[in-house]
Design a protein around this motif. Structure first.
Motif, short mmCIF file in Angstrom:
data_model
loop_
_atom_site.label_atom_id
_atom_site.label_comp_id
_atom_site.label_asym_id
_atom_site.label_seq_id
_atom_site.Cartn_x
_atom_site.Cartn_y
_atom_site.Cartn_z
N ASN A 198 0.81 -1.21 0.00
CA ASN A 198 0.00 0.00 0.00
C ASN A 198 0.85 1.27 0.00
O ASN A 198 0.49 2.27 0.63
CB ASN A 198 -0.96 0.01 1.19
CG ASN A 198 -2.12 0.97 0.99
OD1 ASN A 198 -2.56 1.18 -0.15
ND2 ASN A 198 -2.62 1.54 2.07
N VAL A 199 1.98 1.23 -0.71
CA VAL A 199 2.78 2.45 -0.84
C VAL A 199 2.10 3.37 -1.85
O VAL A 199 1.28 2.94 -2.65
CB VAL A 199 4.22 2.13 -1.29
CG1 VAL A 199 4.91 1.23 -0.27
CG2 VAL A 199 4.26 1.53 -2.68
N VAL A 200 2.46 4.64 -1.78
CA VAL A 200 1.82 5.65 -2.63
C VAL A 200 2.16 5.45 -4.10
O VAL A 200 1.31 5.47 -4.98
CB VAL A 200 2.24 7.06 -2.19
CG1 VAL A 200 1.76 8.11 -3.19
CG2 VAL A 200 1.71 7.37 -0.81
N ASP A 201 3.45 5.25 -4.38
CA ASP A 201 3.89 5.15 -5.76
C ASP A 201 5.23 4.43 -5.82
O ASP A 201 5.86 4.16 -4.78
CB ASP A 201 4.01 6.54 -6.39
CG ASP A 201 3.71 6.55 -7.88
OD1 ASP A 201 3.85 5.48 -8.52
OD2 ASP A 201 3.34 7.61 -8.41
N TYR A 202 5.66 4.17 -7.04
CA TYR A 202 6.85 3.37 -7.28
C TYR A 202 7.62 4.04 -8.41
O TYR A 202 7.18 4.02 -9.56
CB TYR A 202 6.40 1.96 -7.68
CG TYR A 202 7.48 0.94 -7.86
CD1 TYR A 202 7.81 0.07 -6.83
CD2 TYR A 202 8.15 0.82 -9.07
CE1 TYR A 202 8.79 -0.89 -7.01
CE2 TYR A 202 9.14 -0.13 -9.24
CZ TYR A 202 9.45 -0.97 -8.21
OH TYR A 202 10.43 -1.92 -8.38
N LEU A 203 8.73 4.69 -8.08
CA LEU A 203 9.49 5.45 -9.06
C LEU A 203 10.72 4.66 -9.50
O LEU A 203 11.53 4.22 -8.68
CB LEU A 203 9.94 6.79 -8.47
CG LEU A 203 8.82 7.74 -8.03
CD1 LEU A 203 9.42 9.02 -7.45
CD2 LEU A 203 7.90 8.06 -9.18
N LEU A 204 10.85 4.51 -10.81
CA LEU A 204 12.00 3.79 -11.37
C LEU A 204 13.15 4.76 -11.64
O LEU A 204 12.96 5.81 -12.25
CB LEU A 204 11.61 3.08 -12.66
CG LEU A 204 10.90 1.73 -12.52
CD1 LEU A 204 10.47 1.22 -13.90
CD2 LEU A 204 11.81 0.71 -11.85
N LYS A 205 14.33 4.41 -11.17
CA LYS A 205 15.52 5.21 -11.41
C LYS A 205 16.01 4.99 -12.84
O LYS A 205 15.90 3.89 -13.36
CB LYS A 205 16.63 4.84 -10.43
CG LYS A 205 16.26 5.04 -8.97
CD LYS A 205 17.37 4.49 -8.08
CE LYS A 205 17.01 4.63 -6.61
NZ LYS A 205 18.04 4.03 -5.74
N PRO A 206 16.62 6.01 -13.47
CA PRO A 206 16.75 7.38 -13.00
C PRO A 206 15.40 8.10 -13.04
O PRO A 206 14.64 7.95 -13.99
CB PRO A 206 17.74 8.00 -13.98
CG PRO A 206 17.62 7.18 -15.21
CD PRO A 206 17.29 5.80 -14.77
N ILE A 207 15.11 8.85 -12.00
CA ILE A 207 13.79 9.44 -11.80
C ILE A 207 13.70 10.82 -12.44
O ILE A 207 14.53 11.68 -12.19
CB ILE A 207 13.49 9.54 -10.28
CG1 ILE A 207 13.50 8.13 -9.66
CG2 ILE A 207 12.15 10.22 -10.04
CD1 ILE A 207 13.54 8.15 -8.14
N ARG A 208 12.68 11.00 -13.26
CA ARG A 208 12.43 12.30 -13.89
C ARG A 208 11.69 13.21 -12.91
O ARG A 208 10.90 12.74 -12.08
CB ARG A 208 11.60 12.13 -15.15
CG ARG A 208 12.31 11.43 -16.29
CD ARG A 208 11.31 11.07 -17.37
NE ARG A 208 10.56 12.25 -17.81
CZ ARG A 208 10.75 12.85 -18.98
NH1 ARG A 208 11.65 12.39 -19.82
NH2 ARG A 208 10.02 13.89 -19.32
#
Length: 244
Positions: free
Chosen positions: A99-109
């Motif tokens: 239940n995390v808010v979001d999932y950002l893939l590196k490299p992150i824009r």
């Protein structure tokens, strides 16, 4: 304990890679409603930090020594908002199950970073969400075609089309152009934030190259004519996507 201001979001960065922390720290500094409460190099230190400080949002890496980001989230009783930051998309499902808010893939824009932060607080606090910008800052979308760089006491105009690559040398940058090399005191991450994503790409923790100047590449090198530069594994997937 922080005396929290209702108009700010207290953030914690947890990542074992200094470069990754630099990027998130830079992004936080660009958004007035965000405040960096602290940063930790591993989940154990983060656990101790949360015993003494209150935060609203954690930017959390997954693969870290001693304790993974997912196990760290499972161990918390009062869980702040969590945004996972990782180079491995195969962990996305487990992240959302927590239940995390979001999932950002590196490299992150930066635009993707803003969307994640806005998502974190859009339902909880409309006032906070409205203070989070939904577009890139003007310099990111600049079509001016040039940038001014401080060199000693002068501001030197550098055309984007002239830049071949940028190299980090500790607290300094070497900007290699078609005619000369310019040295300025600045971090690579802060310089990257001012470049167009359509014209430049980071290929290594120490290098950014002009897409127009790439002559050839392998899975571990990029040839920009004047030099053959290393292509880091951390940046390989993003680099390959732009070649199609």
């Amino acid at each position: 304990m922080h005396n929290l201001n209702k108009s700010t979001i207290q953030c914690l960065i947890v990542d074992d890679e200094p470069l990754a922390r630099d990027v998130i720290r830079l992004y936080i500094e660009k958004v007035p409603v965000l405040h960096l409460a602290g940063e930790c190099g591993n989940a154990i230190d983060a656990m101790m930090f949360l015993h003494n400080e209150k935060v609203d949002l954690i930017f959390l890496d997954i693969l870290m020594p001693h304790l993974t980001g997912t196990d760290f989230v499972k161990s918390l009783r009062n869980i702040p908002k969590v945004i996972f930051t990782t180079a491995y998309k195969e962990y996305a499902l487990e992240g959302f199950e927590l239940n995390v808010v979001d999932y950002l893939l590196k490299p992150i824009r930066f635009d993707r970073f803003l969307r994640a932060v806005s998502k974190a607080f859009s339902q909880k606090n409309e006032e906070l969400a409205n203070n989070i910008p939904v577009v890139l800052p003007p310099e990111k979308k600049s079509n001016s075609g040039f940038i001014y760089m401080k060199v000693e006491r002068k501001m030197i105009k550098v055309m984007f089309d002239d830049i071949i690559y940028i190299e980090s040398a500790r607290d300094y940058l070497k900007v290699i152009t078609q005619t000369n090399t310019i040295i300025t005191r600045q971090t690579l991450s802060s310089f990257e934030a001012m470049l167009s994503d359509n014209e430049f790409i980071r290929i290594h923790r120490s290098y950014i190259v002009s897409l127009k100047k790439i002559n050839s590449f392998t899975h571990d090198t990029v040839d920009v004519g004047v030099r053959e530069l290393p292509l880091g594994k951390f940046y390989l997937n993003s680099f390959l996507k732009l070649q199609h």
